[in-house]
Write a protein that holds these residues in place. Structure first.
Motif, PDB file in Angstrom:
ATOM      1  N   LEU A 166     -11.619  -3.118   1.275  1.00 30.98           N
ATOM      2  CA  LEU A 166     -11.538  -4.035   2.414  1.00 30.98           C
ATOM      3  C   LEU A 166     -12.690  -5.033   2.412  1.00 30.98           C
ATOM      4  O   LEU A 166     -13.084  -5.533   3.472  1.00 30.98           O
ATOM      5  CB  LEU A 166     -11.508  -3.227   3.723  1.00 30.98           C
ATOM      6  N   CYS A 203     -14.833   1.494   3.010  1.00 27.61           N
ATOM      7  CA  CYS A 203     -13.985   0.605   2.195  1.00 27.61           C
ATOM      8  C   CYS A 203     -14.533  -0.815   2.146  1.00 27.61           C
ATOM      9  O   CYS A 203     -13.823  -1.754   1.798  1.00 27.61           O
ATOM     10  CB  CYS A 203     -12.578   0.578   2.768  1.00 27.61           C
ATOM     11  N   GLN A 217      -8.053   4.465   6.551  1.00 27.88           N
ATOM     12  CA  GLN A 217      -8.249   3.679   5.322  1.00 27.88           C
ATOM     13  C   GLN A 217      -6.903   3.267   4.730  1.00 27.88           C
ATOM     14  O   GLN A 217      -6.720   2.144   4.281  1.00 27.88           O
ATOM     15  CB  GLN A 217      -9.070   4.506   4.324  1.00 27.88           C
ATOM     16  N   SER A 257      -5.374  -0.838   4.918  1.00 21.96           N
ATOM     17  CA  SER A 257      -5.555  -1.509   3.622  1.00 21.96           C
ATOM     18  C   SER A 257      -4.202  -1.805   2.956  1.00 21.96           C
ATOM     19  O   SER A 257      -3.142  -1.411   3.459  1.00 21.96           O
ATOM     20  CB  SER A 257      -6.388  -0.612   2.703  1.00 21.96           C
TER      21      SER A 257
END
Ligand SMILES: NC(=O)c1ccc[n+]([C@@H]2O[C@H](COP(=O)([O-])OP(=O)(O)OC[C@H]3O[C@@H](n4cnc5c(N)ncnc54)[C@H](O)[C@@H]3O)[C@@H](O)[C@H]2O)c1
Length: 276
Positions: free
Chosen positions: A8, A33, A252, A256
């Motif tokens: 990310l 991330c 996550q 994403s």
């Protein structure tokens, strides 16, 4: 395994209710991330503590915090303005803030019960749990659409978005039936409502690649009393409540490109409680 879909970097995420138990975990997950996180909460003191704790682990340049009341359109528009001035484009919104009403001892009547539940409490809880996600999505979802670089909205619901509360969990010994505490009606209404909001938003910006999903966590272990813990364990196939860190990987995934084709879904992570 190619993990780049979880990256990310250059993405900015707003988390509401970020100073609470799971807000910290959502921020931790996104920072792992490489996202920039914008922590928001109505409780400024707890918010700064949360920021400090995250800064012990992650680079402080990736962490901003702002006081935000999700029930106030002015407060949300003000944050939107600040972020615009800072040239921060929002890519991710996690609607997480909620009021978890604590059972108050010493009332003559048990206020959690439907027949006694105060209208002002209903209004207060719906304002945070349901109107808040509506207002934040209205403002920040629209921003995402304007930027036209895609976006992700996550609504934090609950296993109680798809099942009724089991009121036996909250029963107190030596208490008359008419005074037994219950999980308030607001919780079920808010969490079910968030699933409707999720589906609505998932189809609202078809040309802008804005996805919206819900995450429905089961109860988190937080030193609940032994009686409650023993009772709830029997309702969960994994026979335990969740550790607070156990939702990080779902966040996550949902935030994403790893979930790039998931839209309008309610991801239920509950140790199996809702399958039986
Ligand atoms: N903890 C659990 O066991 C559990 C289980 C299932 C679902 N959930 C859901 O996860 C989310 C987070 O839960 P939690 O346990 O971290 O709750 P929490 O009570 O620890 O945190 C909620 C945060 O929301 C903030 N808040 C309250 N009113 C606000 C407002 N008007 N504007 C902005 N912020 C406001 C509070 O200050 C608090 O920091 C909630 O939606 C909750 O319903 C939690």
């Amino acid at each position: 395994m190619n993990l780049s879909k979880f990256d990310l970097s250059n993405k900015s995420a707003i988390i509401t209710g970020a100073a609470g138990l799971l807000g910290y975990e959502h921020a931790y997950a996104l920072l792992e991330c490489n996202a920039k996180v914008i922590l928001t909460d109505i409780d400024e003191k707890k918010l700064l503590e949360t920021q400090k704790n995250l800064e012990k682990v992650f680079n402080s340049s990736q962490i901003l915090s702002y006081k935000l009341d999700v029930t106030s359109l002015d407060s949300i528009l003000n944050l939107c303005k600040i972020l615009r001035e800072k040239k921060i484009d929002i890519n991710i919104l996690i609607n997480n803030a909620a009021i978890d009403p604590k059972v108050q001892e010493g009332n003559e009547v048990e206020l959690t019960r439907l027949e006694n539940f105060p209208l002002n409490q209903w209004n207060k809880e719906l304002a945070v749990g349901l109107t808040g996600p509506f207002l934040c999505s209205k403002v920040f979802g629209h921003e995402m659409a304007l930027h036209n670089k895609g976006g992700v909205i996550i609504n934090i619901a609950s296993d109680l978005s798809i099942i009724a509360p089991d009121q036996r969990l909250y029963k107190k010994n030596d208490t008359q039936e008419k005074n037994q505490p219950v999980k308030p009606i607001t919780y079920s209404v808010i969490k079910s409502g968030l699933i409707g909001l999720t589906k609505y938003l998932a189809t609202y910006w078809p040309n802008n690649n804005i996805r919206c999903n819900a995450l429905s966590p089961g109860g988190v272990y937080q030193n609940q009393n032994e009686d409650f813990h023993n009772k709830i364990k029997n309702l969960i196939p994994l026979q335990r409540m969740a550790d607070k860190e156990e939702y990080r990987s779902s966040i996550q995934f949902l935030c994403s490109e790893a979930s790039s084709y998931m839209n309008g879904h309610n991801l239920i992570i509950d140790g199996g409680r809702t399958i039986i």
